[in-house]
Design a protein around this motif. Structure first.
Motif, PDB file in Angstrom:
ATOM      1  N   HIS A   1      -3.850  -3.123  -0.768  1.00  8.80           N
ATOM      2  CA  HIS A   1      -2.532  -2.635  -1.197  1.00  8.80           C
ATOM      3  C   HIS A   1      -1.662  -3.810  -1.606  1.00  8.80           C
ATOM      4  O   HIS A   1      -1.906  -4.956  -1.216  1.00  8.80           O
ATOM      5  CB  HIS A   1      -1.840  -1.833  -0.085  1.00  8.80           C
ATOM      6  CG  HIS A   1      -1.598  -2.636   1.163  1.00  8.80           C
ATOM      7  ND1 HIS A   1      -2.522  -2.718   2.185  1.00  8.80           N
ATOM      8  CD2 HIS A   1      -0.548  -3.406   1.549  1.00  8.80           C
ATOM      9  CE1 HIS A   1      -2.046  -3.499   3.151  1.00  8.80           C
ATOM     10  NE2 HIS A   1      -0.846  -3.934   2.787  1.00  8.80           N
ATOM     11  N   VAL A   2      -0.654  -3.507  -2.405  1.00  8.33           N
ATOM     12  CA  VAL A   2       0.317  -4.502  -2.867  1.00  8.33           C
ATOM     13  C   VAL A   2       1.701  -3.866  -2.835  1.00  8.33           C
ATOM     14  O   VAL A   2       1.936  -2.854  -3.502  1.00  8.33           O
ATOM     15  CB  VAL A   2       0.010  -4.986  -4.302  1.00  8.33           C
ATOM     16  CG1 VAL A   2       1.098  -5.951  -4.786  1.00  8.33           C
ATOM     17  CG2 VAL A   2      -1.361  -5.645  -4.377  1.00  8.33           C
ATOM     18  N   GLY A   3       2.599  -4.448  -2.070  1.00  7.25           N
ATOM     19  CA  GLY A   3       3.990  -4.008  -2.114  1.00  7.25           C
ATOM     20  C   GLY A   3       4.678  -4.655  -3.299  1.00  7.25           C
ATOM     21  O   GLY A   3       4.501  -5.854  -3.538  1.00  7.25           O
TER      22      GLY A   3
ATOM     23  N   ALA B   1       9.773  -6.631  -1.052  1.00  6.97           N
ATOM     24  CA  ALA B   1       9.578  -7.072   0.333  1.00  6.97           C
ATOM     25  C   ALA B   1       9.497  -5.903   1.305  1.00  6.97           C
ATOM     26  O   ALA B   1       8.676  -5.907   2.235  1.00  6.97           O
ATOM     27  CB  ALA B   1      10.711  -8.021   0.727  1.00  6.97           C
ATOM     28  N   VAL B   2      10.345  -4.894   1.128  1.00  9.25           N
ATOM     29  CA  VAL B   2      10.360  -3.759   2.049  1.00  9.25           C
ATOM     30  C   VAL B   2       9.068  -2.954   1.927  1.00  9.25           C
ATOM     31  O   VAL B   2       8.453  -2.571   2.931  1.00  9.25           O
ATOM     32  CB  VAL B   2      11.585  -2.856   1.791  1.00  9.25           C
ATOM     33  CG1 VAL B   2      11.580  -1.657   2.733  1.00  9.25           C
ATOM     34  CG2 VAL B   2      12.872  -3.646   1.958  1.00  9.25           C
ATOM     35  N   ALA B   3       8.644  -2.683   0.702  1.00  7.31           N
ATOM     36  CA  ALA B   3       7.410  -1.934   0.490  1.00  7.31           C
ATOM     37  C   ALA B   3       6.217  -2.675   1.078  1.00  7.31           C
ATOM     38  O   ALA B   3       5.315  -2.057   1.662  1.00  7.31           O
ATOM     39  CB  ALA B   3       7.198  -1.681  -1.001  1.00  7.31           C
ATOM     40  N   THR B   4       6.197  -3.997   0.940  1.00  5.11           N
ATOM     41  CA  THR B   4       5.106  -4.781   1.509  1.00  5.11           C
ATOM     42  C   THR B   4       5.027  -4.600   3.013  1.00  5.11           C
ATOM     43  O   THR B   4       3.948  -4.382   3.581  1.00  5.11           O
ATOM     44  CB  THR B   4       5.296  -6.275   1.164  1.00  5.11           C
ATOM     45  OG1 THR B   4       5.269  -6.438  -0.254  1.00  5.11           O
ATOM     46  CG2 THR B   4       4.204  -7.127   1.799  1.00  5.11           C
TER      47      THR B   4
ATOM     48  N   ASN C   1       1.929  -2.702   4.948  1.00  4.69           N
ATOM     49  CA  ASN C   1       1.172  -3.456   5.944  1.00  4.69           C
ATOM     50  C   ASN C   1       1.073  -2.691   7.250  1.00  4.69           C
ATOM     51  O   ASN C   1       0.002  -2.628   7.879  1.00  4.69           O
ATOM     52  CB  ASN C   1       1.825  -4.822   6.194  1.00  4.69           C
ATOM     53  CG  ASN C   1       1.603  -5.805   5.064  1.00  4.69           C
ATOM     54  OD1 ASN C   1       0.725  -5.607   4.216  1.00  4.69           O
ATOM     55  ND2 ASN C   1       2.394  -6.866   5.025  1.00  4.69           N
ATOM     56  N   LYS C   2       2.175  -2.099   7.682  1.00  8.50           N
ATOM     57  CA  LYS C   2       2.175  -1.335   8.932  1.00  8.50           C
ATOM     58  C   LYS C   2       1.275  -0.109   8.832  1.00  8.50           C
ATOM     59  O   LYS C   2       0.504   0.197   9.750  1.00  8.50           O
ATOM     60  CB  LYS C   2       3.601  -0.917   9.287  1.00  8.50           C
ATOM     61  CG  LYS C   2       4.486  -2.051   9.791  1.00  8.50           C
ATOM     62  CD  LYS C   2       5.852  -1.518  10.194  1.00  8.50           C
ATOM     63  CE  LYS C   2       6.731  -2.613  10.755  1.00  8.50           C
ATOM     64  NZ  LYS C   2       8.073  -2.092  11.155  1.00  8.50           N
TER      65      LYS C   2
ATOM     66  N   LYS D   1      -2.261   0.734  10.821  1.00  3.91           N
ATOM     67  CA  LYS D   1      -2.094   1.890  11.716  1.00  3.91           C
ATOM     68  C   LYS D   1      -1.050   1.617  12.805  1.00  3.91           C
ATOM     69  O   LYS D   1      -1.171   2.068  13.937  1.00  3.91           O
ATOM     70  CB  LYS D   1      -3.431   2.296  12.337  1.00  3.91           C
ATOM     71  CG  LYS D   1      -4.450   2.777  11.295  1.00  3.91           C
ATOM     72  CD  LYS D   1      -5.745   3.200  11.926  1.00  3.91           C
ATOM     73  CE  LYS D   1      -6.667   3.879  10.908  1.00  3.91           C
ATOM     74  NZ  LYS D   1      -6.939   3.059   9.723  1.00  3.91           N
ATOM     75  N   GLU D   2      -0.019   0.882  12.433  1.00  6.18           N
ATOM     76  CA  GLU D   2       1.103   0.662  13.337  1.00  6.18           C
ATOM     77  C   GLU D   2       2.100   1.808  13.205  1.00  6.18           C
ATOM     78  O   GLU D   2       2.157   2.491  12.174  1.00  6.18           O
ATOM     79  CB  GLU D   2       1.797  -0.666  13.006  1.00  6.18           C
ATOM     80  CG  GLU D   2       0.906  -1.886  13.182  1.00  6.18           C
ATOM     81  CD  GLU D   2       1.617  -3.161  12.755  1.00  6.18           C
ATOM     82  OE1 GLU D   2       2.875  -3.156  12.693  1.00  6.18           O
ATOM     83  OE2 GLU D   2       0.920  -4.150  12.469  1.00  6.18           O
ATOM     84  N   LEU D   3       2.896   1.994  14.226  1.00  8.32           N
ATOM     85  CA  LEU D   3       3.899   3.050  14.206  1.00  8.32           C
ATOM     86  C   LEU D   3       4.967   2.726  13.177  1.00  8.32           C
ATOM     87  O   LEU D   3       5.543   1.640  13.181  1.00  8.32           O
ATOM     88  CB  LEU D   3       4.536   3.208  15.594  1.00  8.32           C
ATOM     89  CG  LEU D   3       5.669   4.246  15.699  1.00  8.32           C
ATOM     90  CD1 LEU D   3       5.125   5.658  15.432  1.00  8.32           C
ATOM     91  CD2 LEU D   3       6.331   4.178  17.074  1.00  8.32           C
ATOM     92  N   VAL D   4       5.238   3.682  12.284  1.00  2.99           N
ATOM     93  CA  VAL D   4       6.302   3.535  11.293  1.00  2.99           C
ATOM     94  C   VAL D   4       7.284   4.676  11.512  1.00  2.99           C
ATOM     95  O   VAL D   4       6.923   5.843  11.402  1.00  2.99           O
ATOM     96  CB  VAL D   4       5.751   3.569   9.854  1.00  2.99           C
ATOM     97  CG1 VAL D   4       6.876   3.367   8.856  1.00  2.99           C
ATOM     98  CG2 VAL D   4       4.670   2.507   9.661  1.00  2.99           C
ATOM     99  N   GLU D   5       8.508   4.342  11.846  1.00  5.83           N
ATOM    100  CA  GLU D   5       9.518   5.360  12.133  1.00  5.83           C
ATOM    101  C   GLU D   5       9.868   6.146  10.866  1.00  5.83           C
ATOM    102  O   GLU D   5       9.734   5.642   9.740  1.00  5.83           O
ATOM    103  CB  GLU D   5      10.783   4.704  12.693  1.00  5.83           C
ATOM    104  CG  GLU D   5      10.571   3.935  13.994  1.00  5.83           C
ATOM    105  CD  GLU D   5      10.217   4.835  15.171  1.00  5.83           C
ATOM    106  OE1 GLU D   5      10.406   6.070  15.053  1.00  5.83           O
ATOM    107  OE2 GLU D   5       9.750   4.306  16.192  1.00  5.83           O
TER     108      GLU D   5
END
Length: 338
Positions: free
Chosen positions: A258-260, A263-266, A270-271, A275-279
């Motif tokens: 993937h490519v963001g 900066a925010v999309a990246t 990544n999260k 498989k990190e928690l994304v609110e």
């Protein structure tokens, strides 16, 4: 054929047989007209003399003693920055190679405004004289920060932030400010400065004002035209043919790259990939997702052959979209050149 963005200095450049941009004296002279270097009534005689010398011969060798002789220390530093920048431009064989070199090594060491101006020049060159007006408007994302507003029914609107701020400071609550306050879609389409398929040609008459807003939702034409600009950007710089399509979600269990595009999309991608928690409020920052497929399989690394690259754009806490088009030039899984 339309000459849009006339203030970009694009017309002062030369074009090589392989469509790369070549620096000319006229291009270098445009920097002498910028506010950072242009003369003012308070300019001392040494500054006036140096300015005239560089205007007549923008490649002239300038000694540090010439700079130190000027009375204003801020102007001295402006000249030092410009001359370092000029030296790097003139050392590169094209403006494209200079741009690529900016993001290698220890990081960008030139003013961000200069980098944005180069991005505008490249988009102007890549789109050419026969650009679709919506491509030109979406090309603005490459070099101008967008103010994002999510209004009724999940409609996502983007407007040039500088224009929005200027209108607000002037006490002018005209078209764009009304738009961001959430007027009805009927009013926006009929009366306000929103660019869409039906009124797209109006862009040319106002192209230098950056005062059209656009709808950025999946399924709407501006996003489709944004994909075409991304494809052309990659083709020009990397010589790779790709197809980019908007998406609403990523459900690929074999997601591998993937490519963001900012900066925010990246950070969000990544999260998700890890498989990190994304609110939920963080996910709501995503404006649109994209899928990139390589048409030219020879251009992609073997491990990624036949697999898509997922991309995204997102707004930050200040509801800004700040695109980083260089991400597409350095973060794709390209085959290594021999």
């Amino acid at each position: 054929m339309t000459n849009y963005w006339p203030n970009s200095a694009y017309q002062t450049l030369a074009v090589s047989p392989d469509r790369q941009l070549l620096v000319t004296d006229d291009f270098l002279r445009t920097y002498m007209q910028r506010p950072e270097l242009s003369l003012v009534p308070e300019s001392c005689a040494k500054e006036q003399s140096l300015h005239q010398r560089l205007t007549e011969n923008p490649r002239a060798e300038i000694a540090e003693s010439d700079i130190a002789a000027m009375a204003d220390e801020d102007i001295q530093e402006n000249y030092r920055v410009w001359l370092r920048y000029r030296a790097r431009i003139l050392a590169a064989h094209s403006l494209e190679s200079f741009y690529m070199s900016l993001f290698k090594g220890e990081g960008v060491d030139v003013p961000p405004l200069f980098v944005s101006q180069l991005a505008q020049i490249f988009v102007r060159h890549i789109l050419g004289e026969d650009a679709h007006p919506l491509e030109a408007r979406m090309g603005e994302l490459f070099f101008r920060t967008q103010k994002i507003s999510v209004i009724e029914d999940g409609i996502v609107m983007g407007a040039d932030e500088e224009t929005v701020v200027r209108n607000a400071q002037a006490g002018d609550t005209g078209n764009i400010m009304d738009l961001l306050k959430g007027k009805s879609m009927t009013m926006r389409s009929a009366d306000l400065d929103v660019l869409h398929e039906d009124n797209a040609d109006e862009y040319w008459a106002r192209n230098a004002h950056f005062d059209f807003a656009v709808q950025l939702n999946f399924g709407h034409e501006p996003i489709n035209h944004f994909c075409r600009v991304l494809e052309k950007w990659i083709q020009h710089f990397l010589g790779a043919s790709v197809r980019i399509t908007p998406m609403q979600q990523i459900t690929d269990p074999k997601w591998s790259w993937h490519v963001g595009l900012d900066a925010v999309a990246t950070e969000i991608l990544n999260k998700l990939f890890n498989k990190e928690l994304v609110e939920a409020d963080e996910l709501e920052k995503i404006i649109c997702l994209f899928r990139l497929d390589f048409i030219d399989e020879a251009a992609v690394a073997k491990a990624q052959a036949g697999k898509p690259v997922y991309m995204a754009i997102a707004m930050n806490e200040q509801q800004q979209l700040k695109l980083k088009p260089q991400n597409l030039l350095f973060n794709l899984p390209l085959a290594k050149s021999s």
